[in-house]
Design a protein around this motif. Structure first.
Motif, PDB file in Angstrom:
ATOM      1  N   PRO A 509       0.823  -1.217   0.000  1.00 47.28           N
ATOM      2  CA  PRO A 509       0.000   0.000   0.000  1.00 47.28           C
ATOM      3  C   PRO A 509       0.853   1.260   0.000  1.00 47.28           C
ATOM      4  N   ALA A 510       0.188   2.377  -0.274  1.00 49.97           N
ATOM      5  CA  ALA A 510       0.902   3.652  -0.409  1.00 49.97           C
ATOM      6  C   ALA A 510       1.577   4.081   0.876  1.00 49.97           C
ATOM      7  N   ASP A 511       0.996   3.735   2.035  1.00 48.14           N
ATOM      8  CA  ASP A 511       1.577   4.203   3.293  1.00 48.14           C
ATOM      9  C   ASP A 511       2.867   3.481   3.658  1.00 48.14           C
ATOM     10  N   THR A 512       3.230   2.461   2.903  1.00 48.35           N
ATOM     11  CA  THR A 512       4.496   1.777   3.162  1.00 48.35           C
ATOM     12  C   THR A 512       5.637   2.325   2.309  1.00 48.35           C
ATOM     13  N   TYR A 513       5.316   3.258   1.428  1.00 47.35           N
ATOM     14  CA  TYR A 513       6.377   3.828   0.588  1.00 47.35           C
ATOM     15  C   TYR A 513       7.364   4.576   1.480  1.00 47.35           C
ATOM     16  N   PRO A 514       8.662   4.363   1.309  1.00 47.79           N
ATOM     17  CA  PRO A 514       9.654   4.936   2.226  1.00 47.79           C
ATOM     18  C   PRO A 514       9.588   6.458   2.294  1.00 47.79           C
ATOM     19  N   ARG A 515       9.564   6.980   3.503  1.00 50.25           N
ATOM     20  CA  ARG A 515       9.528   8.415   3.717  1.00 50.25           C
ATOM     21  C   ARG A 515      10.767   9.092   3.139  1.00 50.25           C
ATOM     22  N   SER A 516      11.912   8.434   3.246  1.00 57.17           N
ATOM     23  CA  SER A 516      13.152   9.021   2.725  1.00 57.17           C
ATOM     24  C   SER A 516      13.071   9.251   1.227  1.00 57.17           C
ATOM     25  N   LEU A 517      12.382   8.365   0.507  1.00 59.36           N
ATOM     26  CA  LEU A 517      12.219   8.549  -0.931  1.00 59.36           C
ATOM     27  C   LEU A 517      11.151   9.587  -1.246  1.00 59.36           C
ATOM     28  N   ARG A 518      10.088   9.598  -0.462  1.00 60.44           N
ATOM     29  CA  ARG A 518       9.008  10.554  -0.708  1.00 60.44           C
ATOM     30  C   ARG A 518       9.499  11.987  -0.512  1.00 60.44           C
ATOM     31  N   ASP A 519      10.383  12.195   0.442  1.00 61.74           N
ATOM     32  CA  ASP A 519      10.882  13.543   0.710  1.00 61.74           C
ATOM     33  C   ASP A 519      11.726  14.090  -0.444  1.00 61.74           C
ATOM     34  N   GLN A 520      12.198  13.220  -1.317  1.00 64.05           N
ATOM     35  CA  GLN A 520      13.039  13.660  -2.429  1.00 64.05           C
ATOM     36  C   GLN A 520      12.265  13.847  -3.729  1.00 64.05           C
ATOM     37  N   GLU A 521      10.965  13.622  -3.694  1.00 64.44           N
ATOM     38  CA  GLU A 521      10.173  13.669  -4.922  1.00 64.44           C
ATOM     39  C   GLU A 521       9.995  15.099  -5.443  1.00 64.44           C
ATOM     40  N   LEU A 522       9.727  15.194  -6.735  1.00 68.24           N
ATOM     41  CA  LEU A 522       9.363  16.476  -7.320  1.00 68.24           C
ATOM     42  C   LEU A 522       8.012  16.898  -6.769  1.00 68.24           C
ATOM     43  N   PRO A 523       7.849  18.153  -6.344  1.00 65.45           N
ATOM     44  CA  PRO A 523       6.569  18.588  -5.769  1.00 65.45           C
ATOM     45  C   PRO A 523       5.513  18.793  -6.856  1.00 65.45           C
ATOM     46  N   GLN A 524       4.277  18.938  -6.417  1.00 66.41           N
ATOM     47  CA  GLN A 524       3.190  19.177  -7.373  1.00 66.41           C
ATOM     48  C   GLN A 524       3.402  20.482  -8.123  1.00 66.41           C
ATOM     49  N   ALA A 525       4.023  21.454  -7.461  1.00 69.40           N
ATOM     50  CA  ALA A 525       4.290  22.734  -8.123  1.00 69.40           C
ATOM     51  C   ALA A 525       5.174  22.553  -9.349  1.00 69.40           C
ATOM     52  N   ALA A 526       6.059  21.572  -9.312  1.00 67.66           N
ATOM     53  CA  ALA A 526       6.923  21.324 -10.465  1.00 67.66           C
ATOM     54  C   ALA A 526       6.100  20.874 -11.665  1.00 67.66           C
ATOM     55  N   PHE A 527       5.154  19.984 -11.437  1.00 69.99           N
ATOM     56  CA  PHE A 527       4.303  19.529 -12.531  1.00 69.99           C
ATOM     57  C   PHE A 527       3.368  20.635 -12.995  1.00 69.99           C
ATOM     58  N   GLY A 528       2.960  21.494 -12.065  1.00 66.11           N
ATOM     59  CA  GLY A 528       2.152  22.640 -12.455  1.00 66.11           C
ATOM     60  C   GLY A 528       2.914  23.582 -13.369  1.00 66.11           C
ATOM     61  N   GLN A 529       4.187  23.795 -13.073  1.00 69.80           N
ATOM     62  CA  GLN A 529       4.996  24.662 -13.926  1.00 69.80           C
ATOM     63  C   GLN A 529       5.224  24.022 -15.293  1.00 69.80           C
ATOM     64  N   ILE A 530       5.415  22.715 -15.314  1.00 70.90           N
ATOM     65  CA  ILE A 530       5.574  22.018 -16.595  1.00 70.90           C
ATOM     66  C   ILE A 530       4.304  22.168 -17.429  1.00 70.90           C
ATOM     67  N   ALA A 531       3.139  22.024 -16.783  1.00 73.14           N
ATOM     68  CA  ALA A 531       1.876  22.188 -17.497  1.00 73.14           C
ATOM     69  C   ALA A 531       1.716  23.610 -18.015  1.00 73.14           C
ATOM     70  N   LYS A 532       2.151  24.581 -17.247  1.00 73.44           N
ATOM     71  CA  LYS A 532       2.087  25.983 -17.679  1.00 73.44           C
ATOM     72  C   LYS A 532       2.958  26.199 -18.903  1.00 73.44           C
ATOM     73  N   THR A 533       4.148  25.648 -18.882  1.00 74.50           N
ATOM     74  CA  THR A 533       5.040  25.763 -20.041  1.00 74.50           C
ATOM     75  C   THR A 533       4.436  25.089 -21.262  1.00 74.50           C
ATOM     76  N   GLN A 534       3.821  23.917 -21.050  1.00 71.64           N
ATOM     77  CA  GLN A 534       3.188  23.218 -22.161  1.00 71.64           C
ATOM     78  C   GLN A 534       2.044  24.040 -22.744  1.00 71.64           C
ATOM     79  N   GLY A 535       1.269  24.691 -21.888  1.00 71.10           N
ATOM     80  CA  GLY A 535       0.184  25.533 -22.366  1.00 71.10           C
ATOM     81  C   GLY A 535       0.693  26.671 -23.237  1.00 71.10           C
ATOM     82  N   LYS A 536       1.778  27.287 -22.826  1.00 67.23           N
ATOM     83  CA  LYS A 536       2.372  28.354 -23.631  1.00 67.23           C
ATOM     84  C   LYS A 536       2.868  27.812 -24.970  1.00 67.23           C
ATOM     85  N   LEU A 537       3.457  26.630 -24.932  1.00 66.39           N
ATOM     86  CA  LEU A 537       3.959  26.030 -26.165  1.00 66.39           C
ATOM     87  C   LEU A 537       2.817  25.708 -27.121  1.00 66.39           C
ATOM     88  N   ASP A 538       1.693  25.216 -26.595  1.00 69.98           N
ATOM     89  CA  ASP A 538       0.548  24.893 -27.435  1.00 69.98           C
ATOM     90  C   ASP A 538       0.010  26.130 -28.145  1.00 69.98           C
TER      91      ASP A 538
END
Length: 801
Positions: A509-538
């Motif tokens: 299950p999701a709650d067993t995913y290691p905290r040490s790895l989760r802390d290093q993940e790209l935040p949601q804001a990063a994907f939001g910025q990627i989507a913003k860039t894609q919108g401009k490109l479109d």
């Protein structure tokens, strides 16, 4: 546990060792009785100094085993142990000697882990000392000075019995002035795999050999036809240069039976370096890249290395599947980038490596999975997930085969966590590298001896091994492939092997995913910025005549923005994303409207020009320019509140678009110019300017009209007078001709006799001639502004701004 069950019974060699130990104990009994009669404290204790036990725990001498050859000996081999001993204490060690000790077989894989953690613990068991003939002596060990040693022992002198992994301890003994008796002052334990004959059932081992790097390219390219790529730095050249990390990975892996795991982005980047490229420096300037030959050599070596071997291609840029699953799925378009990163493999890897790779596998970070990661990982078409046994755990007494179905037609290929993590950490020291090699081999052999069933095992090391880690991996793998208990296997074959029915197939299950790895993940804001860039490109690409020049480099750059290489590098990742978006903004701003100052109109109608500038290399089209009057009761454009005209401008040119306006009243009207794409979306910034209308008054119009009427009447009068004079002159000419023929002299006489009539005619003719020569009335002065054509200028026309 079943691990221990396979090792019951006593061989001849352990029995002999038991007899020797018993004899030594009986022989030492009188000595022990005498010692018990001694005072409770030794002289050293009475002086308040360390006890022997305390001294032993301190480990005043460090022992480093720098090499052990062969790593997995067989009958007839000679085992050579080499290394150094260093006196870390403050007193000189005298009577020092290095001895080898062989302990009993380690029955389980967990026992190997335990021993590895206490490899230099003086209090732990050291095993039986080898015959004193195989020792190395030192007259003294000076504090702070390292002394080398090398001991060679025939394998049959080690008294190794049944197949298994034995503890091999290298101990330094001696005495000091404070403790004048022989004692162990330092020890280093390692592992000695013993499989002298070929195993009846060999373990099938798959070793992944990763070729992955950081993101070295952004989206920027040159304005030339070849689109010369621009690299963020020159670090990739260092990695592929002789002795570099990636150079070592290729040269070391070339002679091994491995499954190559490659990131297409790495191949594309090196391939770009084989031609002209630019490198951006820290000051922002670019310089020509000079490592074309290095890149060509590396690719040629890689092509030879992978020939005939299996190559697994990850999605372009090695996207972080866990970050995408946990933080990106709620952002529109994020999964599309993963699909694009998978689709581009076929256009990247085969042309460079001249072979078709496998695209069925995805590899989450450290093989850690949960349901959302599996769902995202397979969304792009892959049906095999490389996991790890510390994530998909089994409650078994043995290690099952790697492949196991986890539902939905997906197969988890579970790498062995112990063997996969054996090469992490600092392995620059020979002693650390040697210990890692022996531990890896020990785990492999013990795994194979757990059961008589043949199993498939996968080793998935860290994604980007250092040079020392790669060298250690190659050494361990060469020893394994030269041993008697393992055989190589491709990853695809391991994935297709028959699953163990007792193995765990339930995704954690999701709650067993290691905290040490989760802390290093790209935040949601990063994907939001990627989507913003894609919108401009479109929005931007729809106006381009050659979309691929922009869409391709930006698409690959956004794949790199999702790379696993950004883990733990939040600041650098943000800077990379900002750089991509900023560069796109600059391209978008290259197509714009030129600012206008206040425009003055005199009269009821005029033409207003608006200029569109294109500073791109390629042409733009599918644009509409709308000019809108914000006060249409005063100023209309094209007969209404606004007018639209299509726009197409060649690269590096400008175009002036002309709009017809009509004024209804004096005053100032605000006008807005805005570009739009064909789908009605605004493009770029609007330009707002004022138009000042000076409408002509009725009084002035009356005066001008009266003047025009007078001019018309004067002209008509002049015309009639000239016509009458011409008629009279023609009649006089006819009369004169008739008189000349009848009586010419008489006519002259008549004129002399009637001078008044003659004078009257002369006066009338003179008056008519005078009126005919009189100057005309001047016309109205010219308008303040010259009249302009109503038609737009041609596409790509250069205009003065």
């Amino acid at each position: 546990m079943a691990e221990a069950a396979d090792f019951q019974g006593t061989s001849a060699s352990p029995a002999r060792r038991w007899l020797r130990r018993t004899g030594a104990l009986l022989a030492g009994a009188p000595l022990l009785a005498g010692l018990l009669q001694l005072p409770a404290a030794t002289p050293a204790d009475a002086a308040g100094q360390e006890s022997p036990q305390a001294a032993s725990s301190a480990g005043s001498v460090s022992v480093a085993v720098d090499s052990l050859t062969p790593s997995a000996p067989s009958e007839g081999d000679t085992v050579t142990v080499s290394g150094t001993v260093t006196n870390n204490g403050k007193q000189t060690v005298t009577g020092a000697h290095v001895d080898l000790h062989v302990g009993p077989p380690l029955e389980t894989r967990s026992a190997i882990d335990t021993l590895a953690k206490k490899s230099d613990d003086l209090q732990g068991p050291s095993g039986e000392k080898i015959d004193g003939k195989y020792t190395e002596k030192f007259s003294s060990l000076t504090p702070g000075v390292a002394q080398p040693f090398s001991i060679s022992v025939p394998a049959d002198k080690l008294d190794l019995g049944r197949d298994g992994v034995y503890q091999l301890a290298v101990a330094l003994s001696g005495e000091t002035t404070a403790q004048p008796w022989d004692q162990v002052l330092g020890i280093q334990r390692t592992f000695l795999p013993w499989q002298p004959e070929e195993a009846g059932t060999r373990t099938k081992t798959t070793f992944l050999w990763p070729l992955i790097s950081n993101a070295h390219m952004a989206a920027e390219t040159g304005s030339n036809e070849q689109q010369t790529p621009v690299f963020r730095d020159d670090e990739l050249a260092k990695e592929i240069a002789p002795g570099g990390r990636l150079d070592q990975m290729v040269s070391l892996g070339k002679g091994l039976d491995v499954t190559w795991v490659v990131d297409p982005d790495l191949l594309a980047s090196v391939d770009a370096m084989t031609r002209s490229y630019q490198v951006r420096g820290a000051d922002g300037t670019t310089t020509p890249g000079r490592n074309q030959e290095v890149a060509k050599h590396w690719l040629a070596e890689l092509q030879q290395a992978v020939a005939g071997e299996e190559v697994v291609a990850l999605p372009f840029g090695d996207p972080d599947l866990a970050s995408l699953a946990h933080n990106g799925t709620n952002v529109t378009g994020s999964l599309n980038h993963l699909k694009e990163a998978t689709d581009v493999i076929d256009n990247t890897v085969p042309p460079i490596l001249h072979m078709k790779p496998s695209t069925d596998f995805v590899w989450p970070v450290d093989g850690a999975i949960d349901p959302s990661i599996v769902k995202v990982a397979t969304s792009a078409g892959a049906d095999k997930v490389i996991a790890r046994s510390d994530s998909l755990q089994d409650n078994l007494s043995y290690t099952p085969s790697a492949a196991r179905p986890i539902g939905g037609g997906t197969t988890a290929v579970v790498a062995d966590s112990r063997m996969s993590t054996a090469f992490q950490g600092d392995l620059t020291k020979a002693s650390a590298s040697t210990l890692a090699v022996q531990r890896f081999l020990a785990q492999s052999l013990t795994l194979g001896l757990q059961t008589s069933k043949q199993r498939s095992v996968v080793v998935a090391p860290q994604r980007m091994p250092s040079v020392s880690q790669a060298q250690t991996m190659a050494e361990a793998l060469a020893a394994l492939q030269g041993g008697n208990w393992s055989e190589s296997q491709d990853l695809s074959a391991a994935a297709q092997a028959k699953p163990d029915p007792a193995a765990n197939t339930k995704v954690p299950p999701a709650d067993t995913y290691p905290r040490s790895l989760r802390d290093q993940e790209l935040p949601q804001a990063a994907f939001g910025q990627i989507a913003k860039t894609q919108g401009k490109l479109d929005k931007f690409k729809v106006i381009l005549t050659r979309q691929s020049r922009v869409v391709t480099p930006f698409g690959r750059a956004m794949n790199r923005e999702m790379s696993t290489s950004w883990r733990g590098k939040d600041v650098a990742a943000l800077a990379y994303r900002n750089g991509i978006e900023s560069y796109l903004d600059g391209l978008i701003d290259s197509v714009k409207l030129i600012e206008k100052s206040e425009t003055k109109l005199s009269g009821r109608s005029a033409v207003i020009p608006v200029t569109v500038q294109n500073n791109l290399v390629q042409g733009v089209e599918h644009l509409e320019l709308r000019l809108t009057s914000q006060n249409p009761t005063r100023l209309k454009i094209g007969g209404d509140a606004y007018e639209e005209q299509r726009v197409a401008v060649n690269g590096g040119h400008s175009q002036s678009v002309k709009f017809t306006t009509s004024a209804n009243a004096n005053g100032q009207a605000k006008v807005v110019a805005q570009l739009y794409t064909e789908d009605g979306r605004p493009y770029g910034a609007a330009v707002t300017f004022d138009v000042k209308v000076t409408e002509v008054t009725p009084t002035v119009m009356l005066v001008i009209g009266g003047g025009v009427l007078l001019l018309v009447l004067a002209g008509f009068r002049m015309y009639t007078q000239r016509k009458r004079a011409a008629a009279r002159e023609a009649a006089d000419d006819d009369t004169a001709e008739a008189g000349d023929e009848a009586d010419g002299p008489q006519s002259e006489a008549d004129a002399a006799q009637n001078p008044e009539a003659s004078g009257a005619r002369l006066e009338e003719e003179t008056e008519a001639g005078s009126r005919a020569d009189a100057p005309e009335q001047p016309s109205d002065p010219a308008p303040d502004t010259a009249a302009e054509g109503a038609d737009p200028s041609g596409t790509g026309e250069r205009v003065d701004r």
